[in-house]
Design a protein around this motif. Sequence first.
Motif, PDB file in Angstrom:
ATOM      1  N   GLN A   9      54.077  -7.333 -12.741  1.00  0.00           N
ATOM      2  CA  GLN A   9      54.088  -6.244 -11.766  1.00  0.00           C
ATOM      3  C   GLN A   9      55.171  -5.216 -12.088  1.00  0.00           C
ATOM      4  OE1 GLN A   9      54.432  -8.660  -8.194  1.00  0.00           O
ATOM      5  NE2 GLN A   9      52.293  -8.300  -7.659  1.00  0.00           N
ATOM      6  N   GLU A  10      56.337  -5.685 -12.479  1.00  0.00           N
ATOM      7  CA  GLU A  10      57.423  -4.767 -12.834  1.00  0.00           C
ATOM      8  C   GLU A  10      57.077  -3.983 -14.096  1.00  0.00           C
ATOM      9  OE1 GLU A  10      60.942  -7.142 -13.094  1.00  0.00           O
ATOM     10  OE2 GLU A  10      61.297  -7.111 -10.926  1.00  0.00           O
ATOM     11  N   ALA A  11      56.454  -4.657 -15.063  1.00  0.00           N
ATOM     12  CA  ALA A  11      56.073  -3.981 -16.305  1.00  0.00           C
ATOM     13  C   ALA A  11      55.072  -2.866 -16.027  1.00  0.00           C
ATOM     14  CB  ALA A  11      55.490  -4.986 -17.289  1.00  0.00           C
ATOM     15  N   LEU A  12      54.124  -3.148 -15.161  1.00  0.00           N
ATOM     16  CA  LEU A  12      53.080  -2.163 -14.886  1.00  0.00           C
ATOM     17  C   LEU A  12      53.532  -1.035 -13.973  1.00  0.00           C
ATOM     18  CD1 LEU A  12      50.039  -4.571 -14.392  1.00  0.00           C
ATOM     19  CD2 LEU A  12      50.623  -3.244 -16.428  1.00  0.00           C
ATOM     20  N   SER A  13      54.698  -1.218 -13.337  1.00  0.00           N
ATOM     21  CA  SER A  13      55.172  -0.186 -12.412  1.00  0.00           C
ATOM     22  C   SER A  13      56.393   0.568 -12.945  1.00  0.00           C
ATOM     23  CB  SER A  13      55.500  -0.799 -11.050  1.00  0.00           C
ATOM     24  OG  SER A  13      56.468  -1.835 -11.173  1.00  0.00           O
ATOM     25  N   THR A  14      57.461  -0.145 -13.261  1.00  0.00           N
ATOM     26  CA  THR A  14      58.710   0.528 -13.618  1.00  0.00           C
ATOM     27  C   THR A  14      59.189   0.290 -15.044  1.00  0.00           C
ATOM     28  OG1 THR A  14      60.007  -1.316 -12.717  1.00  0.00           O
ATOM     29  CG2 THR A  14      59.476   0.502 -11.221  1.00  0.00           C
ATOM     30  N   LYS A  15      58.756  -0.794 -15.664  1.00  0.00           N
ATOM     31  CA  LYS A  15      59.224  -1.126 -17.014  1.00  0.00           C
ATOM     32  C   LYS A  15      58.123  -0.878 -18.022  1.00  0.00           C
ATOM     33  CE  LYS A  15      62.581  -4.542 -15.363  1.00  0.00           C
ATOM     34  NZ  LYS A  15      63.063  -5.952 -15.443  1.00  0.00           N
ATOM     35  N   ARG A  16      57.733   0.389 -18.095  1.00  0.00           N
ATOM     36  CA  ARG A  16      56.562   0.750 -18.895  1.00  0.00           C
ATOM     37  C   ARG A  16      56.784   0.658 -20.395  1.00  0.00           C
ATOM     38  NH1 ARG A  16      52.027   0.513 -16.337  1.00  0.00           N
ATOM     39  NH2 ARG A  16      51.152   1.892 -17.898  1.00  0.00           N
ATOM     40  N   ASP A  17      58.033   0.406 -20.818  1.00  0.00           N
ATOM     41  CA  ASP A  17      58.293   0.272 -22.245  1.00  0.00           C
ATOM     42  C   ASP A  17      58.039  -1.143 -22.745  1.00  0.00           C
ATOM     43  OD1 ASP A  17      60.467  -0.584 -20.679  1.00  0.00           O
ATOM     44  OD2 ASP A  17      61.861  -0.373 -22.360  1.00  0.00           O
ATOM     45  N   LEU A  18      57.826  -2.102 -21.854  1.00  0.00           N
ATOM     46  CA  LEU A  18      57.552  -3.464 -22.277  1.00  0.00           C
ATOM     47  C   LEU A  18      56.187  -3.535 -22.962  1.00  0.00           C
ATOM     48  CD1 LEU A  18      58.871  -5.599 -19.276  1.00  0.00           C
ATOM     49  CD2 LEU A  18      59.931  -5.251 -21.529  1.00  0.00           C
ATOM     50  N   PRO A  19      56.046  -4.385 -23.974  1.00  0.00           N
ATOM     51  CA  PRO A  19      54.782  -4.427 -24.728  1.00  0.00           C
ATOM     52  C   PRO A  19      53.547  -4.648 -23.876  1.00  0.00           C
ATOM     53  CG  PRO A  19      56.495  -5.570 -25.947  1.00  0.00           C
ATOM     54  CD  PRO A  19      57.096  -5.204 -24.614  1.00  0.00           C
ATOM     55  N   VAL A  20      53.603  -5.507 -22.864  1.00  0.00           N
ATOM     56  CA  VAL A  20      52.406  -5.735 -22.057  1.00  0.00           C
ATOM     57  C   VAL A  20      52.005  -4.467 -21.304  1.00  0.00           C
ATOM     58  CG1 VAL A  20      53.622  -6.593 -19.989  1.00  0.00           C
ATOM     59  CG2 VAL A  20      51.275  -7.337 -20.474  1.00  0.00           C
ATOM     60  N   ALA A  21      52.981  -3.677 -20.877  1.00  0.00           N
ATOM     61  CA  ALA A  21      52.679  -2.415 -20.195  1.00  0.00           C
ATOM     62  C   ALA A  21      52.116  -1.391 -21.180  1.00  0.00           C
ATOM     63  CB  ALA A  21      53.932  -1.867 -19.525  1.00  0.00           C
ATOM     64  N   ARG A  22      52.670  -1.359 -22.375  1.00  0.00           N
ATOM     65  CA  ARG A  22      52.155  -0.447 -23.396  1.00  0.00           C
ATOM     66  C   ARG A  22      50.712  -0.792 -23.754  1.00  0.00           C
ATOM     67  NH1 ARG A  22      56.291   0.152 -28.298  1.00  0.00           N
ATOM     68  NH2 ARG A  22      54.643   1.616 -28.915  1.00  0.00           N
ATOM     69  N   LEU A  23      50.416  -2.088 -23.810  1.00  0.00           N
ATOM     70  CA  LEU A  23      49.051  -2.494 -24.116  1.00  0.00           C
ATOM     71  C   LEU A  23      48.101  -2.091 -22.991  1.00  0.00           C
ATOM     72  CD1 LEU A  23      47.481  -3.995 -26.343  1.00  0.00           C
ATOM     73  CD2 LEU A  23      47.661  -6.044 -24.924  1.00  0.00           C
ATOM     74  N   ALA A  24      48.566  -2.217 -21.761  1.00  0.00           N
ATOM     75  CA  ALA A  24      47.729  -1.853 -20.613  1.00  0.00           C
ATOM     76  C   ALA A  24      47.407  -0.368 -20.583  1.00  0.00           C
ATOM     77  CB  ALA A  24      48.420  -2.273 -19.314  1.00  0.00           C
ATOM     78  N   GLU A  25      48.174   0.440 -21.306  1.00  0.00           N
ATOM     79  CA  GLU A  25      47.898   1.872 -21.375  1.00  0.00           C
ATOM     80  C   GLU A  25      46.706   2.187 -22.280  1.00  0.00           C
ATOM     81  OE1 GLU A  25      51.484   3.744 -22.625  1.00  0.00           O
ATOM     82  OE2 GLU A  25      52.485   3.522 -20.688  1.00  0.00           O
ATOM     83  N   VAL A  26      46.358   1.249 -23.158  1.00  0.00           N
ATOM     84  CA  VAL A  26      45.288   1.512 -24.133  1.00  0.00           C
ATOM     85  C   VAL A  26      44.146   0.505 -24.042  1.00  0.00           C
ATOM     86  CG1 VAL A  26      46.805   2.695 -25.754  1.00  0.00           C
ATOM     87  CG2 VAL A  26      46.536   0.217 -25.937  1.00  0.00           C
ATOM     88  N   VAL A  27      44.268  -0.480 -23.161  1.00  0.00           N
ATOM     89  CA  VAL A  27      43.273  -1.543 -23.060  1.00  0.00           C
ATOM     90  C   VAL A  27      42.958  -1.807 -21.587  1.00  0.00           C
ATOM     91  CG1 VAL A  27      42.759  -3.973 -23.540  1.00  0.00           C
ATOM     92  CG2 VAL A  27      44.136  -2.654 -25.163  1.00  0.00           C
ATOM     93  N   ASP A  28      41.687  -1.974 -21.253  1.00  0.00           N
ATOM     94  CA  ASP A  28      41.304  -2.441 -19.916  1.00  0.00           C
ATOM     95  C   ASP A  28      41.553  -3.949 -19.867  1.00  0.00           C
ATOM     96  OD1 ASP A  28      40.418   0.027 -18.893  1.00  0.00           O
ATOM     97  OD2 ASP A  28      38.461  -0.238 -19.849  1.00  0.00           O
ATOM     98  N   ILE A  29      42.337  -4.402 -18.907  1.00  0.00           N
ATOM     99  CA  ILE A  29      42.720  -5.817 -18.844  1.00  0.00           C
ATOM    100  C   ILE A  29      42.331  -6.422 -17.500  1.00  0.00           C
ATOM    101  CG2 ILE A  29      44.648  -7.446 -18.939  1.00  0.00           C
ATOM    102  CD1 ILE A  29      46.176  -5.454 -20.653  1.00  0.00           C
ATOM    103  N   ASP A  30      41.683  -7.573 -17.561  1.00  0.00           N
ATOM    104  CA  ASP A  30      41.408  -8.377 -16.382  1.00  0.00           C
ATOM    105  C   ASP A  30      42.514  -9.428 -16.274  1.00  0.00           C
ATOM    106  OD1 ASP A  30      38.949  -7.475 -15.142  1.00  0.00           O
ATOM    107  OD2 ASP A  30      37.950  -8.062 -16.995  1.00  0.00           O
ATOM    108  N   ILE A  31      43.284  -9.368 -15.209  1.00  0.00           N
ATOM    109  CA  ILE A  31      44.402 -10.283 -14.999  1.00  0.00           C
ATOM    110  C   ILE A  31      43.934 -11.449 -14.137  1.00  0.00           C
ATOM    111  CG2 ILE A  31      46.746 -10.531 -14.080  1.00  0.00           C
ATOM    112  CD1 ILE A  31      46.869  -7.358 -14.392  1.00  0.00           C
TER     113      ILE A  31
END
Length: 233
Positions: free
Chosen positions: A207-229
Motif C-alpha cells: 500500500q505504501e509503495a503504491l501510494s507514497t513510495k513510488r520509487d520501489l520496484p513493485v510500484a514501478r512495475l505497477a506503472e507498466v503492468v496490470d496486476i491482480d493482487i
Amino acid sequence: MTTAWHCYDRRDMMVAALRDATVAKLRESLTKYGRAAWAVSGGSTPAPLFEAMSAVPLDWAHVDVALVDERWVGTDHPRSNEAFVRGCLKKNKAKDARIIGMKTPHEHAAEAAATVNARYALIPRAFDSVLLGLGPDGHTASLFPGAEGLEKAFDMKGKRTCAALKAIKSDVTGDEVERMSLTAPAIACAHHVALMITGEDKKKVLQEALSTKRDLPVARLAEVVDIDIYWAP
C-alpha cells in the motif's frame, strides 16, 4: 495501469481463487494453441498454491513452467527457487510439466544472460500467467531497490526476457546477491499477472509503495503492468 485487490478472510480461500484464475488462463491457451506457459516465483508464500495446482487435471505435458527469478545457486542449494518449484509442483497430476529453470553452469549470473534468454526464447508465446511475490523492501521478482542492472531490467524498450542483477546485500537478499530475473517488459507482455501476498506487514509495504513510495520496484512495475493482487491475513 491498474491494480485490482482480491482480499480474502483466509489463506485457503485466496489459494483457491488464485488457482481458479490461473487454471482458466492456462486452459484457454491449451485449447487455443495446444501449449501454455506459466511463470512462477519461489518462496514460502506460493507453496500452497503449487500444491493445489499439482492436483488440477490439466494437460501438464504441454505446460511450460518457467522461473520468474532465481538466486545464482545450484539446484542442490536450500534456497534454490527451481528446486522449490520442482518439489511443490512437479508431482501428482502436474508431474509431466516442463520446468524451465534459470541457473546455468556459469559462475556468475551476468555471464549467463544470453544462455538463459535463449532458453526462454523456446517458449513460443508470452506467458499466460505470471505469479509474483513481494519482499519487505519492496522488491518483486529479483528487481531489488538499487540493484546493479535494475534500470536495464526496467527498460520497456528492451528486448530481453531475462536480465542478470546484483542486489545490495541485506537481510532480505541473504548472501545470494547475484540473481537472474524476468524483465519488466517480459512481465508486461503476460496475459495475467498475479501478486500473491499474505499478512498485514506485506499489505502495508504494498500500500505504501503504491501510494507514497513510488520509487520501489513493485510500484514501478505497477506503472507498466496490470496486476491482480491476491491477499489474505
